[in-house]
Design a protein around this motif. Structure first.
Motif, short mmCIF file in Angstrom:
data_model
loop_
_atom_site.label_atom_id
_atom_site.label_comp_id
_atom_site.label_asym_id
_atom_site.label_seq_id
_atom_site.Cartn_x
_atom_site.Cartn_y
_atom_site.Cartn_z
N MET A 1 40.36 32.25 47.40
CA MET A 1 39.87 33.51 47.95
C MET A 1 39.11 34.23 46.86
O MET A 1 39.66 34.49 45.79
N GLY A 2 37.86 34.50 47.11
CA GLY A 2 37.04 35.14 46.11
C GLY A 2 35.82 35.76 46.76
O GLY A 2 35.89 36.28 47.88
N GLY A 3 34.70 35.70 46.05
CA GLY A 3 33.49 36.27 46.61
C GLY A 3 32.29 36.01 45.73
O GLY A 3 32.41 35.48 44.62
N ILE A 4 31.13 36.36 46.25
CA ILE A 4 29.88 36.29 45.50
C ILE A 4 29.23 37.67 45.55
O ILE A 4 29.47 38.45 46.47
N SER A 5 28.42 37.96 44.56
CA SER A 5 27.80 39.28 44.52
C SER A 5 26.39 39.21 43.93
O SER A 5 26.05 38.29 43.19
N LEU B 1 33.85 32.60 37.88
CA LEU B 1 33.66 31.15 37.75
C LEU B 1 32.23 30.79 37.41
O LEU B 1 31.98 29.75 36.80
N ASP B 2 31.29 31.62 37.83
CA ASP B 2 29.89 31.30 37.54
C ASP B 2 29.07 32.58 37.56
O ASP B 2 29.46 33.59 38.18
N LYS B 3 27.95 32.53 36.87
CA LYS B 3 27.05 33.67 36.78
C LYS B 3 25.63 33.15 36.58
O LYS B 3 25.39 32.35 35.69
N VAL B 4 24.71 33.57 37.44
CA VAL B 4 23.31 33.21 37.30
C VAL B 4 22.56 34.49 36.93
O VAL B 4 22.49 35.43 37.73
N GLU B 5 22.03 34.53 35.72
CA GLU B 5 21.38 35.74 35.23
C GLU B 5 20.12 36.05 36.01
O GLU B 5 19.37 35.16 36.43
N GLY B 6 19.87 37.35 36.18
CA GLY B 6 18.65 37.80 36.84
C GLY B 6 17.43 37.62 35.96
O GLY B 6 17.53 37.27 34.78
N TYR C 1 40.26 46.02 41.91
CA TYR C 1 40.09 47.23 42.71
C TYR C 1 38.79 47.99 42.43
O TYR C 1 38.47 48.94 43.15
N CYS C 2 38.03 47.57 41.42
CA CYS C 2 36.82 48.32 41.08
C CYS C 2 35.58 47.44 40.94
O CYS C 2 34.60 47.84 40.33
N THR C 3 35.64 46.23 41.50
CA THR C 3 34.50 45.32 41.48
C THR C 3 34.19 44.90 42.92
O THR C 3 35.09 44.80 43.75
N GLY C 4 32.92 44.64 43.19
CA GLY C 4 32.55 44.24 44.54
C GLY C 4 33.20 42.93 44.95
O GLY C 4 33.74 42.81 46.06
N VAL C 5 33.17 41.94 44.05
CA VAL C 5 33.79 40.66 44.35
C VAL C 5 35.29 40.83 44.55
O VAL C 5 35.90 40.23 45.45
N GLY C 6 35.91 41.66 43.73
CA GLY C 6 37.34 41.88 43.85
C GLY C 6 37.73 42.51 45.17
O GLY C 6 38.66 42.06 45.85
N LYS C 7 37.00 43.54 45.58
CA LYS C 7 37.32 44.21 46.84
C LYS C 7 37.00 43.31 48.04
O LYS C 7 37.73 43.33 49.04
N ALA C 8 35.95 42.51 47.93
CA ALA C 8 35.65 41.55 49.00
C ALA C 8 36.79 40.55 49.15
O ALA C 8 37.21 40.22 50.27
N ALA C 9 37.32 40.07 48.01
CA ALA C 9 38.44 39.12 48.05
C ALA C 9 39.70 39.77 48.61
O ALA C 9 40.43 39.16 49.40
N LEU C 10 39.95 41.02 48.24
CA LEU C 10 41.13 41.73 48.76
C LEU C 10 41.08 41.87 50.27
O LEU C 10 42.13 41.88 50.94
N HIS D 1 27.00 36.53 40.92
CA HIS D 1 28.31 36.11 40.42
C HIS D 1 29.09 35.34 41.49
O HIS D 1 28.93 35.60 42.68
N LEU D 2 29.96 34.46 41.02
CA LEU D 2 30.99 33.83 41.84
C LEU D 2 32.32 34.12 41.18
O LEU D 2 32.49 33.86 39.97
N GLY D 3 33.28 34.66 41.93
CA GLY D 3 34.59 34.97 41.35
C GLY D 3 35.71 34.56 42.28
O GLY D 3 35.52 34.43 43.49
N VAL D 4 36.89 34.36 41.70
CA VAL D 4 38.07 33.98 42.46
C VAL D 4 39.19 34.96 42.17
O VAL D 4 39.34 35.42 41.03
N LEU D 5 39.96 35.31 43.20
CA LEU D 5 41.08 36.23 43.05
C LEU D 5 42.27 35.51 42.45
O LEU D 5 42.72 34.49 42.96
N ARG D 6 42.78 36.05 41.34
CA ARG D 6 43.98 35.52 40.70
C ARG D 6 44.89 36.70 40.38
O ARG D 6 44.64 37.44 39.44
#
Length: 265
Positions: free
Chosen positions: A222-226, A122-127, A144-153, A110-115
């Motif tokens: 500010m976001g993250g990938i997971s 923003l994007d997702k590449v399926e396994g 507060y309960c997602t890896g990307v979210g906590k990485a962005a925080l 996943h790619l996500g952005v903090l808003r």
């Protein structure tokens, strides 16, 4: 429904455009199409004004009105979303690195952005073995309960982080979800020190991930990938091992952002 919808409505209810955006937010974030009376109760606007605004949104194709008198997102919104997604420079820069990470691990990336208080995907590449999970492109998840979210925080200055956490309303999605600002803040500090975050089945039971923060030099992004997958395949030991490739992928994305989006000389 967006848990912050009430405050959003209050913040935007001055001005015609603000009121229209509130209506779009209400309808697009609803779990099912809404009737006029549902929107009337949620929006807090006069009946006549609300009817005119909904009529305008339907005429513009931003909302659709079905035969049962229920309002749903219109096809024009899909067109806007598709164009925005296709042209998003951050996503385009990240895309090859997301695919490389998926190829290396076989799991969903996943790619996500903090808003605000949410992470927007923003994007997702399926396994190679897709697993049904909440995350979809354009969806918002609590930070507060997602890896990307906590990485962005972990990227936020200390004062900004404390202010944001003060505005959080915690929902216990699973037995592992943070339910207090104190425990979340302690983990965010740990993430900031080590450079990666975990989702230990905190948003969805049976789903784990390891994530790394991604940010632009000016911190406007500010976001993250997971790397995400089912707990029965992704042991915590394996996720610790994958903290290295996910951080390397994040670093590659940020270098691409620096080169392509940095100041032009």
């Amino acid at each position: 429904m967006n848990s912050n919808g009430g405050s959003t409505a209050q913040a935007r209810e001055t001005g015609t455009l603000g009121k229209l955006m509130v209506l779009l937010d209400l309808v697009t974030h609803a779990d099912a199409p809404l009737r006029f009376t549902d929107i009337l109760a949620l929006a807090g606007q006069p009946r006549g004004t609300l009817h005119r605004q909904l009529t305008h949104l339907v005429e513009e194709g931003l909302l659709e009105l079905d035969g049962d008198g229920r309002y749903a997102p219109g096809l024009r919104l899909l067109d806007f979303a598709a164009r925005s997604w296709a042209r998003n420079e951050f996503r385009l820069i990240a895309e090859p690195h997301l695919r490389d990470l998926q190829q290396a691990t076989g799991e969903t990336v996943h790619l996500g952005v903090l808003r605000g208080l949410s992470i927007i995907y923003l994007d997702k590449v399926e396994g190679r073995q897709p697993v049904r999970m909440y995350s979809q492109i354009g969806n918002a998840s609590p930070c507060y309960c997602t890896g990307v979210g906590k990485a962005a925080l972990s990227l936020l200055p200390a004062e900004s982080l404390v202010d944001l956490l003060a505005g959080l309303s915690f929902t216990s999605f699973t037995a592992s979800t943070h339910v207090s600002a104190e425990t979340l803040l302690a983990e965010i500090r740990e993430i900031a020190d080590q450079g990666y975050a975990f989702d230990r089945e905190e948003h969805e039971a049976g789903i784990r991930c390891v994530a790394a923060p991604v940010w632009s030099e000016d911190r406007t992004f500010m976001g993250g990938i997971s790397i995400t997958g089912p707990a029965y395949r992704l042991s915590m030991e394996l996720l610790h091992q994958w903290s290295v490739p996910v951080q390397l992928a994040a670093a590659s994305i940020m270098e691409g952002m620096r080169v392509r989006l940095g100041p032009r000389r």
